[in-house]
Write an enzyme that holds these catalytic residues in place. Structure first.
Site, PDB file in Angstrom:
ATOM      1  CG  HIS A 131      -0.105 -40.128  15.097  1.00 23.39           C
ATOM      2  ND1 HIS A 131      -0.638 -41.377  14.874  1.00 23.39           N
ATOM      3  CD2 HIS A 131       0.801 -39.929  14.095  1.00 23.39           C
ATOM      4  CE1 HIS A 131      -0.086 -41.913  13.799  1.00 23.39           C
ATOM      5  NE2 HIS A 131       0.799 -41.062  13.312  1.00 23.39           N
ATOM      6  CG  ASP A 339      -5.596 -39.268  23.972  1.00 23.88           C
ATOM      7  OD1 ASP A 339      -4.575 -39.018  23.309  1.00 23.88           O
ATOM      8  OD2 ASP A 339      -5.683 -40.236  24.742  1.00 23.88           O
TER       9      ASP A 339
END
Length: 450
Positions: A131, A339
């Site tokens: 992720h 991110d």
């Protein structure tokens, strides 16, 4: 949250840490039956939590994966704890896996899990989804033990990452460090094993978020925000308190905006929601202090009677409350330093009023920037650039706002979370041609989506 939404369509087992620490954890997980989904959870010892979770996972792997080499603290004892917990998880999970199961492992806490499952005889198809960012080989290579981690990747049949850049980084690391050979565009051979590395950007429950945003809210925060805004425009940031999110830098960019455009003082309010996490990790305590000092300085120097530039809260709020706040906001400020995806960006877009949508300002270092190209894309390290993007967003015409929003919403619908999960499961199921699918064993370490 994303996985919870995706998992509603499948019968299966959700396995992972209970979130609890006990002196003598049971060797077998506690089974909690919730209808279609069963939960199998295990406690950790205090030493496990320190070495596995706070130690290697969050003081060594997390900073490296986010390109923060200087913050990575490696310990052989922590690494041993990381492997030990994965081994104990595999031993417990192996007894629950049925012959027809698919196993889908999630995130960096569980990278060695497939290898440990193979060691106890599990031959089922096993997939992994990462992720967070996968860094370039020269960055990952700075971490002691990284080669050993790469060697266990081919024990998975399928590995998904958020962006094509991440997929390329992982493929290059496997080629350079463990001698993998390309067999196709995304398939690699490592000795007798084969692994597919694919880009599979995660989506959100678009319809659910739209519905939540349209409902009238009754939370105290929502009422206070609406009452306090008046005619002011709202800028919102929502992040877990983490150094990868760039919260102090974002506050300073907002400060630069107010200094450069003094006519906007009193006309705009910035709300930053940042729930705390990993408070036992020293770097997070330091970050909390820096954020509070930055907040105090800006509000003290630029605030006026009846107006505070930045409102900062560390509480956790429900999806419904956040969706309503997104819809109220003229600007969504999503500027992480690095991110994997950043689902807040997608949630902000989904929550907007079609007739009068807000503007998304998005870091070019978030995985979402590869999909949401109609956002205002910025370098989060450039405070002047972010400040000017805020000015542009606040003064953008409705026509342009609608056009940008519609283009981004189309992207969200094309790859919502249900389609993301179905696509990955279909690809993973392709690794078993002679057995019918029944249920999915879903290994998930922690419920952190932001």
């Amino acid at each position: 949250m994303a996985l919870h939404e995706a998992f509603q369509a499948y019968k299966g087992l959700w396995f992972g840490w209970s979130g609890k620490v006990s002196a003598h954890p049971a060797a077998q997980p506690k089974i909690i039956d919730k209808g279609q989904v069963q939960y199998a959870v295990m406690d950790l010892t205090s030493l496990d939590r320190q070495e596995y979770y706070n130690g290697f996972a969050n003081r060594a792997l997390w900073p490296i994966m986010h390109y923060r080499i200087g913050l990575s603290e490696f310990s052989r004892a922590d690494y041993a704890g990381y492997l030990r917990v994965n081994r104990s998880f595999a031993s417990a999970l192996a007894h629950l896996i049925q012959p027809d199961d698919l196993v889908w492992v999630h995130d960096y806490h569980l990278i060695p899990l497939a290898s440990e499952l193979r060691a106890v005889g599990i031959t089922n198809p096993i997939g992994y989804f990462h992720h967070i960012p996968w860094p370039a080989p020269e960055v990952l290579g700075a971490l002691p033990g990284s080669t050993e981690l790469l060697r266990v990747i081919p024990d998975y049949d399928l590995v998904g990452v958020q962006t094509e850049r991440d997929a390329d980084n992982l493929r290059r690391s496997l080629v350079q460090e463990v001698g993998a050979v390309h067999r196709g565009a995304d398939l690699l051979d490592v000795g007798s094993r084969h692994v597919r590395i694919k880009s599979a950007p995660i989506g959100i429950d678009v319809h659910g978020f739209q519905q939540a945003a349209q409902r009238s809210g009754s939370s105290r925060l929502l009422k206070q925000t609406i009452a306090g805004l008046g005619s002011r425009k709202l800028i919102i940031g929502v992040d877990r308190l983490d150094y990868s999110k760039g919260i102090p830098e974002r506050m300073e960019a907002f400060e630069r905006f107010l200094v450069s455009h003094p006519d906007q003082r009193g006309r705009v309010t910035y709300l930053q929601i940042a729930p705390t996490s990993r408070s036992e990790v020293p770097e997070y305590a330091t970050l909390s202090r820096v954020v509070n000092e930055t907040l105090g300085r800006i509000n003290g120097s630029l605030g006026e009677p009846g107006w505070v530039p930045i409102h900062y809260v560390t509480s956790t709020y429900s999806r419904a409350v956040l969706a309503r706040l997104y819809r109220l906001s003229r600007v969504g400020l999503v500027t992480p330093i690095r991110d994997g995806m950043n689902l807040v960006a997608k949630e902000y877009v989904a929550a907007q009023d079609p007739q009068d949508p807000g503007v998304l300002i998005l870091s070019k270092f978030a995985g979402a920037a590869e999909e949401l190209t109609n956002a205002l894309i910025v370098n989060p390290n450039d405070k002047v650039e972010v400040a000017e993007a805020i000015q542009q967003a606040l003064h953008m015409s409705r026509e342009e706002r609608v056009a940008r929003w519609q283009a981004m919403l189309n992207v969200l619908w094309a790859s919502d979370v249900s389609q993301w999960a179905a696509s990955f499961i279909k690809d993973l199921a392709g690794h078993k041609t002679s057995r019918a699918r029944s249920k999915i064993a879903l290994a998930k370490k922690e419920n952190e989506h932001r």
